[in-house]
Design a protein around this motif. Structure first.
Motif, PDB file in Angstrom:
ATOM      1  N   ASP A 107      -4.301  61.545  17.805  1.00 22.95           N
ATOM      2  CA  ASP A 107      -6.039  61.246  18.962  1.00 22.95           C
ATOM      3  C   ASP A 107      -4.986  61.298  20.262  1.00 22.95           C
ATOM      4  N   HIS A 108      -3.657  60.026  20.571  1.00 19.98           N
ATOM      5  CA  HIS A 108      -3.417  59.748  21.865  1.00 19.98           C
ATOM      6  C   HIS A 108      -2.410  60.910  22.249  1.00 19.98           C
ATOM      7  N   PHE A 109      -1.810  62.068  21.727  1.00 19.85           N
ATOM      8  CA  PHE A 109      -1.540  62.680  22.498  1.00 19.85           C
ATOM      9  C   PHE A 109      -2.349  63.809  22.536  1.00 19.85           C
ATOM     10  N   GLY A 110      -4.032  64.204  21.455  1.00 16.94           N
ATOM     11  CA  GLY A 110      -5.591  65.170  22.034  1.00 16.94           C
ATOM     12  C   GLY A 110      -4.789  66.392  20.970  1.00 16.94           C
ATOM     13  N   VAL A 111      -4.088  66.096  19.912  1.00 18.27           N
ATOM     14  CA  VAL A 111      -3.384  67.482  18.827  1.00 18.27           C
ATOM     15  C   VAL A 111      -4.215  66.832  17.515  1.00 18.27           C
ATOM     16  N   THR A 112      -3.765  67.419  17.103  1.00 18.30           N
ATOM     17  CA  THR A 112      -4.212  67.700  16.003  1.00 18.30           C
ATOM     18  C   THR A 112      -2.881  67.247  15.028  1.00 18.30           C
ATOM     19  N   GLU A 113      -3.503  67.053  14.145  1.00 14.30           N
ATOM     20  CA  GLU A 113      -2.361  66.258  12.646  1.00 14.30           C
ATOM     21  C   GLU A 113      -1.439  66.965  13.033  1.00 14.30           C
ATOM     22  N   LYS A 114      -2.084  68.329  12.026  1.00 15.78           N
ATOM     23  CA  LYS A 114      -0.724  69.744  11.852  1.00 15.78           C
ATOM     24  C   LYS A 114      -0.036  69.403  13.502  1.00 15.78           C
ATOM     25  N   TYR A 115      -0.433  70.251  14.621  1.00 14.25           N
ATOM     26  CA  TYR A 115       0.048  69.927  15.622  1.00 14.25           C
ATOM     27  C   TYR A 115       1.370  69.179  15.620  1.00 14.25           C
ATOM     28  N   LEU A 116       1.236  68.034  15.288  1.00 13.15           N
ATOM     29  CA  LEU A 116       1.767  66.442  15.572  1.00 13.15           C
ATOM     30  C   LEU A 116       2.844  66.826  14.316  1.00 13.15           C
ATOM     31  N   GLU A 117       3.086  67.029  13.100  1.00 12.15           N
ATOM     32  CA  GLU A 117       3.696  67.685  12.280  1.00 12.15           C
ATOM     33  C   GLU A 117       4.842  68.506  12.805  1.00 12.15           C
ATOM     34  N   ASP A 118       4.268  69.839  13.784  1.00 11.68           N
ATOM     35  CA  ASP A 118       5.042  70.282  14.566  1.00 11.68           C
ATOM     36  C   ASP A 118       6.005  70.469  15.286  1.00 11.68           C
ATOM     37  N   ALA A 119       5.697  69.580  16.202  1.00 12.61           N
ATOM     38  CA  ALA A 119       5.975  68.833  16.851  1.00 12.61           C
ATOM     39  C   ALA A 119       7.448  67.911  16.635  1.00 12.61           C
ATOM     40  N   ILE A 120       7.185  67.095  15.502  1.00 12.93           N
ATOM     41  CA  ILE A 120       8.262  66.519  14.545  1.00 12.93           C
ATOM     42  C   ILE A 120       9.784  67.498  13.939  1.00 12.93           C
ATOM     43  N   LYS A 121       8.639  68.724  13.912  1.00 12.55           N
ATOM     44  CA  LYS A 121       9.749  69.444  13.000  1.00 12.55           C
ATOM     45  C   LYS A 121      10.907  70.439  14.309  1.00 12.55           C
TER      46      LYS A 121
END
Length: 149
Positions: A107-121
């Motif tokens: 929510d802080h970044f305005g993205v989905t949880e999947k997108y956040l997971e992709d960012a971490i990967k």
């Protein structure tokens, strides 16, 4: 102004929302017009537009087929840049320093949880699961663990 609208404004793009040819289609930039699938959520529009903006900055030619090694490399590079801009390491540090719950990061970044997971990967692929950045130690082995180095 919604995030995807601000992204378009900052990049001097005009948004045209229309139905896509299929459910996978998200966005496409042609000149100064960004065509966005009207059926996506605002968050998904932001994610797809972020990637298209990165493509317009970092790729050359039509790479949609990804049928050569060069096209695959360009696609991967543009996706990586889009992710780094949407979910920057400094932003992750800010989330931790503000004691946000992991569930609040997206929510802080305005993205989905999947997108956040992709960012971490993406960060793990580029830097490994443990690395130091700006005086902070990142441990991405099991979630997002950040502390001063």
């Amino acid at each position: 102004m919604k995030r995807y609208e601000k992204l378009a404004f900052d990049n001097h793009l005009i948004i045209v929302e229309k139905a896509g040819p299929n459910s996978k289609w998200g966005a496409l930039i042609v000149g100064t017009i960004v065509y966005v699938n009207k059926d996506l959520t605002d968050v998904q529009k932001y994610e797809r537009m972020r990637e298209e903006v990165a493509h317009s900055k970092y790729t050359v030619g039509d790479i949609s087929a990804e049928d050569t090694l060069d096209k695959c490399k360009q696609e991967t590079f543009a996706r990586s840049k889009a992710i780094e801009e949407a979910v920057p390491l400094d932003g992750l540090i800010e989330c931790v320093n503000n004691q946000l719950l992991l569930s609040e990061f997206a929510d802080h970044f305005g993205v989905t949880e999947k997108y956040l997971e992709d960012a971490i990967k993406t960060y793990i692929d580029k830097r490994g699961p443990n690395f130091v950045y700006n005086g902070y130690m990142f441990d991405l082995n099991n979630g997002i663990n950040i502390h001063t180095a």
